[in-house]
Design a protein around this motif. Structure first.
Motif, PDB file in Angstrom:
ATOM      1  N   ALA A 169      42.460  26.733  59.661  1.00  0.00           N
ATOM      2  CA  ALA A 169      42.827  27.843  58.789  1.00  0.00           C
ATOM      3  C   ALA A 169      41.578  28.167  57.981  1.00  0.00           C
ATOM      4  CB  ALA A 169      43.988  27.451  57.880  1.00  0.00           C
ATOM      5  N   LYS A 170      40.764  29.072  58.511  1.00  0.00           N
ATOM      6  CA  LYS A 170      39.479  29.371  57.883  1.00  0.00           C
ATOM      7  C   LYS A 170      39.666  30.295  56.692  1.00  0.00           C
ATOM      8  CE  LYS A 170      36.631  28.776  62.032  1.00  0.00           C
ATOM      9  NZ  LYS A 170      35.627  29.396  62.933  1.00  0.00           N
ATOM     10  N   VAL A 171      38.862  30.045  55.659  1.00  0.00           N
ATOM     11  CA  VAL A 171      38.979  30.812  54.428  1.00  0.00           C
ATOM     12  C   VAL A 171      38.789  32.300  54.710  1.00  0.00           C
ATOM     13  CG1 VAL A 171      36.527  30.708  53.768  1.00  0.00           C
ATOM     14  CG2 VAL A 171      38.283  30.804  51.987  1.00  0.00           C
ATOM     15  N   ALA A 172      39.582  33.139  54.027  1.00  0.00           N
ATOM     16  CA  ALA A 172      39.469  34.589  54.194  1.00  0.00           C
ATOM     17  C   ALA A 172      38.061  35.051  53.824  1.00  0.00           C
ATOM     18  CB  ALA A 172      40.509  35.294  53.328  1.00  0.00           C
ATOM     19  N   SER A 173      37.643  36.155  54.416  1.00  0.00           N
ATOM     20  CA  SER A 173      36.297  36.659  54.155  1.00  0.00           C
ATOM     21  C   SER A 173      36.157  37.091  52.697  1.00  0.00           C
ATOM     22  CB  SER A 173      35.984  37.843  55.067  1.00  0.00           C
ATOM     23  OG  SER A 173      36.724  38.987  54.670  1.00  0.00           O
ATOM     24  N   ILE A 174      34.929  37.081  52.234  1.00  0.00           N
ATOM     25  CA  ILE A 174      34.640  37.506  50.867  1.00  0.00           C
ATOM     26  C   ILE A 174      35.094  38.947  50.653  1.00  0.00           C
ATOM     27  CG2 ILE A 174      32.732  38.069  49.299  1.00  0.00           C
ATOM     28  CD1 ILE A 174      31.353  35.502  50.439  1.00  0.00           C
ATOM     29  N   GLU A 175      34.855  39.807  51.642  1.00  0.00           N
ATOM     30  CA  GLU A 175      35.278  41.200  51.510  1.00  0.00           C
ATOM     31  C   GLU A 175      36.791  41.307  51.375  1.00  0.00           C
ATOM     32  OE1 GLU A 175      33.672  43.603  54.616  1.00  0.00           O
ATOM     33  OE2 GLU A 175      31.628  43.510  53.821  1.00  0.00           O
ATOM     34  N   ASP A 176      37.532  40.529  52.172  1.00  0.00           N
ATOM     35  CA  ASP A 176      38.996  40.572  52.083  1.00  0.00           C
ATOM     36  C   ASP A 176      39.475  40.111  50.711  1.00  0.00           C
ATOM     37  OD1 ASP A 176      39.233  41.523  54.643  1.00  0.00           O
ATOM     38  OD2 ASP A 176      39.793  39.602  55.538  1.00  0.00           O
ATOM     39  N   VAL A 177      38.857  39.054  50.199  1.00  0.00           N
ATOM     40  CA  VAL A 177      39.275  38.514  48.902  1.00  0.00           C
ATOM     41  C   VAL A 177      38.950  39.491  47.780  1.00  0.00           C
ATOM     42  CG1 VAL A 177      38.955  36.658  47.232  1.00  0.00           C
ATOM     43  CG2 VAL A 177      39.081  36.124  49.676  1.00  0.00           C
ATOM     44  N   VAL A 178      37.720  39.959  47.733  1.00  0.00           N
ATOM     45  CA  VAL A 178      37.324  40.860  46.647  1.00  0.00           C
ATOM     46  C   VAL A 178      38.098  42.171  46.740  1.00  0.00           C
ATOM     47  CG1 VAL A 178      35.407  42.120  45.595  1.00  0.00           C
ATOM     48  CG2 VAL A 178      35.046  39.798  46.446  1.00  0.00           C
ATOM     49  N   GLY A 179      38.294  42.668  47.948  1.00  0.00           N
ATOM     50  CA  GLY A 179      39.077  43.888  48.112  1.00  0.00           C
ATOM     51  C   GLY A 179      40.494  43.728  47.600  1.00  0.00           C
ATOM     52  N   PHE A 180      41.113  42.584  47.858  1.00  0.00           N
ATOM     53  CA  PHE A 180      42.473  42.329  47.402  1.00  0.00           C
ATOM     54  C   PHE A 180      42.515  42.191  45.877  1.00  0.00           C
ATOM     55  CE2 PHE A 180      46.289  39.713  46.698  1.00  0.00           C
ATOM     56  CZ  PHE A 180      47.225  40.447  47.431  1.00  0.00           C
ATOM     57  N   VAL A 181      41.535  41.516  45.311  1.00  0.00           N
ATOM     58  CA  VAL A 181      41.462  41.369  43.850  1.00  0.00           C
ATOM     59  C   VAL A 181      41.315  42.740  43.203  1.00  0.00           C
ATOM     60  CG1 VAL A 181      40.064  40.466  41.943  1.00  0.00           C
ATOM     61  CG2 VAL A 181      40.580  39.013  43.919  1.00  0.00           C
ATOM     62  N   ILE A 182      40.452  43.593  43.764  1.00  0.00           N
ATOM     63  CA  ILE A 182      40.284  44.950  43.227  1.00  0.00           C
ATOM     64  C   ILE A 182      41.602  45.716  43.304  1.00  0.00           C
ATOM     65  CG2 ILE A 182      39.207  47.185  43.709  1.00  0.00           C
ATOM     66  CD1 ILE A 182      36.659  45.630  44.471  1.00  0.00           C
ATOM     67  N   GLU A 183      42.300  45.563  44.427  1.00  0.00           N
ATOM     68  CA  GLU A 183      43.582  46.255  44.595  1.00  0.00           C
ATOM     69  C   GLU A 183      44.577  45.855  43.510  1.00  0.00           C
ATOM     70  OE1 GLU A 183      47.355  46.116  47.694  1.00  0.00           O
ATOM     71  OE2 GLU A 183      45.346  45.708  48.470  1.00  0.00           O
ATOM     72  N   LYS A 184      44.589  44.574  43.131  1.00  0.00           N
ATOM     73  CA  LYS A 184      45.594  44.086  42.190  1.00  0.00           C
ATOM     74  C   LYS A 184      45.194  44.249  40.726  1.00  0.00           C
ATOM     75  CE  LYS A 184      48.554  42.853  45.275  1.00  0.00           C
ATOM     76  NZ  LYS A 184      49.807  43.630  45.424  1.00  0.00           N
ATOM     77  N   ILE A 185      43.913  44.059  40.402  1.00  0.00           N
ATOM     78  CA  ILE A 185      43.537  44.095  38.980  1.00  0.00           C
ATOM     79  C   ILE A 185      42.404  45.072  38.696  1.00  0.00           C
ATOM     80  CG2 ILE A 185      44.244  41.678  38.710  1.00  0.00           C
ATOM     81  CD1 ILE A 185      41.207  41.026  38.381  1.00  0.00           C
ATOM     82  N   GLY A 186      41.984  45.832  39.706  1.00  0.00           N
ATOM     83  CA  GLY A 186      40.846  46.739  39.525  1.00  0.00           C
ATOM     84  C   GLY A 186      41.141  47.877  38.564  1.00  0.00           C
ATOM     85  N   ASN A 187      40.084  48.423  37.995  1.00  0.00           N
ATOM     86  CA  ASN A 187      40.195  49.532  37.045  1.00  0.00           C
ATOM     87  C   ASN A 187      40.605  50.819  37.752  1.00  0.00           C
ATOM     88  OD1 ASN A 187      39.242  47.964  34.798  1.00  0.00           O
ATOM     89  ND2 ASN A 187      37.176  48.170  35.610  1.00  0.00           N
ATOM     90  N   LYS A 188      41.371  51.630  37.064  1.00  0.00           N
ATOM     91  CA  LYS A 188      41.714  52.967  37.542  1.00  0.00           C
ATOM     92  C   LYS A 188      40.776  53.959  36.865  1.00  0.00           C
ATOM     93  CE  LYS A 188      45.065  51.267  39.923  1.00  0.00           C
ATOM     94  NZ  LYS A 188      44.877  51.084  41.374  1.00  0.00           N
ATOM     95  N   MET A 189      40.008  54.680  37.672  1.00  0.00           N
ATOM     96  CA  MET A 189      38.997  55.576  37.139  1.00  0.00           C
ATOM     97  C   MET A 189      39.588  56.927  36.749  1.00  0.00           C
ATOM     98  SD  MET A 189      36.575  53.519  37.206  1.00  0.00           S
ATOM     99  CE  MET A 189      36.051  52.014  38.012  1.00  0.00           C
ATOM    100  N   ASP A 190      38.928  57.584  35.796  1.00  0.00           N
ATOM    101  CA  ASP A 190      39.420  58.870  35.309  1.00  0.00           C
ATOM    102  C   ASP A 190      39.200  59.999  36.307  1.00  0.00           C
ATOM    103  OD1 ASP A 190      40.263  57.786  32.913  1.00  0.00           O
ATOM    104  OD2 ASP A 190      38.349  58.127  31.918  1.00  0.00           O
ATOM    105  N   LYS A 191      38.081  59.933  37.019  1.00  0.00           N
ATOM    106  CA  LYS A 191      37.746  60.999  37.953  1.00  0.00           C
ATOM    107  C   LYS A 191      37.781  60.499  39.387  1.00  0.00           C
ATOM    108  CE  LYS A 191      37.062  64.514  35.233  1.00  0.00           C
ATOM    109  NZ  LYS A 191      37.862  65.759  35.374  1.00  0.00           N
TER     110      LYS A 191
END
Length: 408
Positions: A169-191
């Motif tokens: 069970a190989k660790v998820a890729s860095i892109e998958d992890v960071v992308g998921f973190v952004i999806e859950k707690i990322g900032n919502k931009m004004d523009k």
């Protein structure tokens, strides 16, 4: 002593999606821990401040110096009189355990707190986002599935699935992890900016298409440049390179699909930029089979596709809409006049024009002329990444009364 770690220079170099977010990364003793410095640096590139805590065994796999290098802060490996687990909970917005071993997953599921990582996780559990990224042998993963399923039921607790390869069970890729973190707690931009990118294709039959050689590099450069400036970016991508993982991307193929998707999601955008090479024509009739290659001749009648920019302006009368105009082997004066004609015909706010005879599709460099409704005529040459930054700067000047909103 240096007060500012050089790693801090990375902050926000990709986006502001995690700006002002503080994240603690817990590291446990899987060989995948060697990837953790890269993970922390990627979080920083999106604006986060990162802290690192480790179990004792981790030092056999990856050194403290490598982890300090990754996050830019002192690494913590034990709870002291500074009550690090509480301080981290109070200070941070989320916790990531990367990699998470069978041992640490089981202990968290059983409410055991006997080291700094699982103790800190217990404080975060169901109170603030906790991301758990497993890495272990496949048999061990099967053995702790009950604990994994239990944790999945917890509020604000996210298990990021591993890749099952080579009995591991190989660790998820860095892109998958960071992308998921952004999806859950990322900032919502004004523009929000919507970018149409790549080369469309029109079907002759079920396997053959009429297309072009657009690489999509310019659209990707623009998407990245807008992200760095704090815009929310969404892309509609046809053939060619795909935008990076942190940019929400919709895949299309034909000009009609691109137009329909732009009409669907463009309503939420403040700015729409079409740098896609969109097919002007499509076959009048398309075979529902593969046309035989035994035919000596094949005549294909073409009909005009709708002009995407024209249709977008009809629907979105008040949005900033920007187009590209490509010609081949024309004088600069003619190129500028053609760009002005397009801007006037479709009521565009800006047109970026280029001569493909100088830099063809796929080149990393380009030479363009920016023409805007503010009477700007600006010639730029260089790498597409440099040109994209200049375009973003000029887009932000379209409405000088609202420059503060655009982050100027």
């Amino acid at each position: 002593m240096i007060n500012i770690h050089p790693t801090k220079k990375l902050r926000g170099t990709k986006s502001k999606l995690l700006e002002n977010k503080k994240i603690v990364v817990g590291v446990t003793s899987s060989i995948a821990a060697i990837e953790t410095p890269k993970l922390m640096r990627e979080l920083i590139r999106h604006g986060a401040e990162v802290y690192c805590i480790i179990t004792e065994e981790v030092k056999k796999i990856v050194g403290r110096d490598a982890l300090t290098f990754g996050c830019g802060n002192e690494v913590m490996e034990a709870i002291t009189g500074n009550i690090e687990h509480v301080a981290l909970y109070d200070e941070c917005d989320a916790m990531i355990i990367y990699p998470a071993t069978a041992n640490i997953i089981s202990k968290i599921a059983l409410n055991i707190a006997d080291n700094i990582v699982n103790t800190t996780a217990m404080v975060f559990l169901e109170k603030k986002p906790l991301f758990i990224v497993p890495a272990m042998h496949e048999n061990m993963f099967d053995a702790v599935k009950e604990h994994i399923e239990k944790l999945k039921l917890k509020k604000k607790t996210y298990l990021i699935s591993p890749k099952m390869e080579e009995e591991k069970a190989k660790v998820a890729s860095i892109e998958d992890v960071v992308g998921f973190v952004i999806e859950k707690i990322g900032n919502k931009m004004d523009k929000k900016v919507l970018i149409l990118n790549g080369g469309t294709a029109e079907f002759i039959d079920k396997v053959r298409v009429i297309s072009n050689l657009s690489s999509g590099k310019m659209g990707i450069a623009l998407a990245e440049a807008f992200c760095k400036e704090g815009f929310e970016v969404e892309a509609i991508n046809a053939l060619g390179l795909t935008p990076p993982y942190y940019i929400k991307t919709h895949k299309v193929l034909t000009a009609e699909e691109m137009l329909n998707k732009a009409l669907e999601i463009g309503k939420d955008a403040d700015i729409i930029i079409s740098c896609a090479a969109i097919s002007d024509y499509k076959p009048k009739n398309t075979s529902d089979k593969k046309i035989s290659s035994e035919n000596e001749e094949l005549t294909i009648k073409l009909k005009r596709n709708p002009k995407v920019l024209e249709e977008l302006r009809k629907v979105f009368k008040d949005k900033i809409i920007i187009g590209f105009k490509s010609e081949y082997g024309v004088e600069e004066e003619e190129l500028i006049e053609k760009a002005k004609d397009r801007m006037e015909k479709y009521n565009l706010d800006m047109v970026i024009a280029n001569d493909l005879s100088k830099h063809y599709f796929g080149d990393d460099y380009n030479e363009v002329v920016i023409i805007s409704k503010n009477n700007l005529i600006k010639k730029i040459s260089g790498k597409k990444t440099e040109i994209a930054k200049e375009i973003v700067d000029e887009v932000k000047k379209l409405y000088p009364k609202n420059v503060e909103t655009f982050g100027i």
